[in-house]
Design a protein around this motif. Structure first.
Motif, mmCIF file in Angstrom:
data_model
loop_
_atom_site.group_PDB
_atom_site.id
_atom_site.type_symbol
_atom_site.label_atom_id
_atom_site.label_comp_id
_atom_site.label_asym_id
_atom_site.label_seq_id
_atom_site.Cartn_x
_atom_site.Cartn_y
_atom_site.Cartn_z
ATOM 1 N N GLU A 16 0.813 -1.219 0.000
ATOM 2 C CA GLU A 16 0.000 0.000 0.000
ATOM 3 C C GLU A 16 0.847 1.271 0.000
ATOM 4 O O GLU A 16 0.479 2.257 -0.629
ATOM 5 N N ILE A 17 2.007 1.248 0.691
ATOM 6 C CA ILE A 17 2.724 2.496 0.919
ATOM 7 C C ILE A 17 4.109 2.550 0.294
ATOM 8 O O ILE A 17 4.646 3.635 0.055
ATOM 9 N N ALA A 18 4.731 1.395 0.012
ATOM 10 C CA ALA A 18 6.143 1.397 -0.405
ATOM 11 C C ALA A 18 6.306 1.505 -1.922
ATOM 12 O O ALA A 18 5.513 0.955 -2.694
ATOM 13 N N ASP A 19 7.360 2.214 -2.324
ATOM 14 C CA ASP A 19 7.742 2.296 -3.734
ATOM 15 C C ASP A 19 8.750 1.204 -4.086
ATOM 16 O O ASP A 19 8.705 0.624 -5.167
ATOM 17 N N GLU A 20 9.687 0.964 -3.165
ATOM 18 C CA GLU A 20 10.708 -0.073 -3.349
ATOM 19 C C GLU A 20 10.790 -0.917 -2.084
ATOM 20 O O GLU A 20 10.378 -0.497 -1.001
ATOM 21 N N VAL A 21 11.335 -2.114 -2.227
ATOM 22 C CA VAL A 21 11.519 -2.990 -1.077
ATOM 23 C C VAL A 21 12.868 -3.683 -1.174
ATOM 24 O O VAL A 21 13.247 -4.176 -2.240
ATOM 25 N N SER A 22 13.599 -3.680 -0.049
ATOM 26 C CA SER A 22 14.836 -4.453 0.061
ATOM 27 C C SER A 22 14.630 -5.537 1.101
ATOM 28 O O SER A 22 13.919 -5.332 2.098
ATOM 29 N N VAL A 23 15.263 -6.684 0.884
ATOM 30 C CA VAL A 23 15.118 -7.820 1.788
ATOM 31 C C VAL A 23 16.482 -8.210 2.344
ATOM 32 O O VAL A 23 17.457 -8.322 1.588
#
Length: 496
Positions: free
Chosen positions: A208-215
């Motif tokens: 809903e809120i993130a543009d990018e994600v790192s794991v």
């Protein structure tokens, strides 16, 4: 998406005695974006954020702000360079007012050099008006709910007008309405060109809120992807290195006799008229919005704040529960919702925390603690719950929030309870650990333990419960069988 990079992390390593928390990790935060950071408990997320916020010093690697290498010598240095952080564990001063907490060390002064309290209130109210936060600036923090304290932390971080804002599990104590409010604030900040690092275990928030994600996984960087290009299953697989096929392993088990019977339980001014039965092998979910009185019922049952009205019967006999010790003698165990304030002994090690509830029980013989047997059982429990730690003598405050939670669960399981009360058992816990705890709760029910489980996450309540009891503003509004329970029905009862 903006190509202006606010913050770059390259080759960061951080080791603590017996464990490498971060090993050659990297992160890139762009202006005007929300960058989600995902990983299991102990993956290194909070450690990296504390390095960025100046709390920890990295053993090696480089931090660049707007392309310029920086060395952060402490939290104040980080703030001065435009980095603010909202911590997972709240760090407010309870005996000071909301306004004093937000502007500490930055208070407006009058011409005599004293704090101008009228100006302090005005600028706090102006901040709250801008963020649409409905709190009294002069209220003492200790009088606020956990959710309201979280909003104060958010306002405090925003007040620094920082370019980089780190949010570590900011919604863990917020209702659905308050989460929506927080997301409006985040979008407002994003539109102003701020960069936000957002740590969460809630998948729906990520999308809903993130543009990018790192794991991250086990202290190592795994990958960075645009959130629009990944699925929930993709993220889980990167986080845990395997597929988690069943989040709610609810198993149908025989439901036995009534173990706990409650009639018209109440604490004046907080809740009243609570009536229910809990049977052996049953998982009774307790749902309701923040402020509904869910946790107060649990505290009354366990004698933390003894009930003023009503009757509690255990095993068919009337029980007077005036203290936690009395509740434990009746075979009850209680995992509280706030592990920092009322759960962990933060300066003690894992062993001391885990053994705290059983020292006066079966491990004492002829007046002496059977330390060998106790330590063996604590170590076995730690392994069963997969607590990530270099050893049982590690101070518990050095663990991630999720691993602290596992230690507390282990503490109460060692008591071999007949009635287990769990208040937000998976708050701040990653998706893999959640599945493990859900499986463990199902196994306990299968062994005949009666479980009362409070949760703010409706999928958890619906997925794990045989029945769901719902509360609203201190009163019980209904009990729904599993076959008839869905989110719409529960929310109708929770808002009556």
């Amino acid at each position: 998406m903006s190509e202006t990079v606010l913050l770059e992390i390259e080759g960061i390593r951080k080791a603590f005695p017996g464990v490498v928390a971060l090993d050659n990790v990297r992160l890139r935060l762009r202006a005007g974006t929300v960058h989600a950071l995902m990983g299991e408990n102990g993956a290194g997320k909070s450690t990296l954020m504390k390095i960025i916020a100046g709390i920890y010093t990295p053993d090696q690697g480089e931090i660049r702000l707007k392309g310029r290498p920086v060395t952060l010598r402490g939290p104040l240095d980080a703030l001065n360079q435009g980095i603010a952080m909202i911590h997972q564990e709240l760090n407010l001063m309870p005996f000071m007012t909301v306004a004093e907490n937000i502007w500490i060390r930055r208070e407006p002064l009058n011409r005599f050099g004293f704090v101008d309290h009228a100006a302090l209130r005005r600028q706090t109210q102006a901040l709250f008006d801008r963020l649409a936060i409905d709190l009294d600036p002069e209220a003492e923090v200790r009088s606020l709910s956990i959710a309201s304290r979280q909003m104060v932390e958010i306002a405090k971080a925003v007040s620094f007008n920082s370019d980089v804002l780190i949010m570590d599990e900011p919604t863990s104590a917020l209702t659905e309405t308050e989460v929506g409010h927080l997301f409006r604030i985040i979008r407002q900040l994003r539109a102003q060109g701020k960069g936000i690092v957002y740590i969460t275990h809630k998948m729906n928030e990520l999308f809903e809120i993130a543009d990018e994600v790192s794991v991250f996984r086990d202290g190592k960087y795994i990958d960075t992807r645009r959130s629009a290009e990944v699925t929930r299953d993709d993220i889980i697989k990167m986080m845990v290195g395997r597929e988690v096929t069943q989040m709610f392993p609810k198993v149908t088990v025989p439901i036995g006799e009534v173990v706990l019977s409650v009639k018209n339980l109440g604490v004046e001014g907080i809740f009243g008229g609570v009536t229910f039965d809990l049977r052996a092998g049953e998982i009774l979910g307790l749902a309701g919005l923040v402020g509904s009185g869910r946790s107060n019922v649990a505290e009354a049952l366990f004698g933390v704040v003894p009930a003023m009205t009503g009757e509690i019967r255990i095993g068919g006999k009337t029980a007077t529960i005036g203290s936690p010790a009395a509740a434990m003698r009746h075979g009850m165990a209680f995992l509280t919702e706030d592990r920092k304030d009322s759960g962990c002994f933060l300066i003690l090690d894992i062993l001391s925390n885990m053994e705290a509830a059983v020292l006066s029980q079966r491990y004492v013989k002829h007046g002496f603690v059977q330390q060998g047997a106790l330590q063996r059982d604590c170590e076995a429990m730690s392994q069963t719950l997969r607590v990530k730690t270099p050893g049982m003598h590690e101070v518990i405050q050095n663990l991630s929030g999720g691993n602290q939670q596992k230690v507390l669960i282990g503490r109460w399981l060692l008591t071999k309870p007949k009635i287990l009360i769990l208040d937000e058992p998976t708050r701040g816990i990653d998706v893999g650990a959640k599945a493990e705890i859900h499986r463990l709760v199902s196994e306990l029910a299968g062994q005949g333990v009666a479980v009362l489980m409070i949760s703010s996450e409706l999928p958890e309540v619906l997925g794990m419960s045989d029945r769901v009891m719902v509360m609203h503003e201190g009163r019980m509004t209904g009990i729904v069988d599993r076959a008839e329970a869905d989110q719409v029905r529960i929310m109708e009862l929770a808002s009556q």
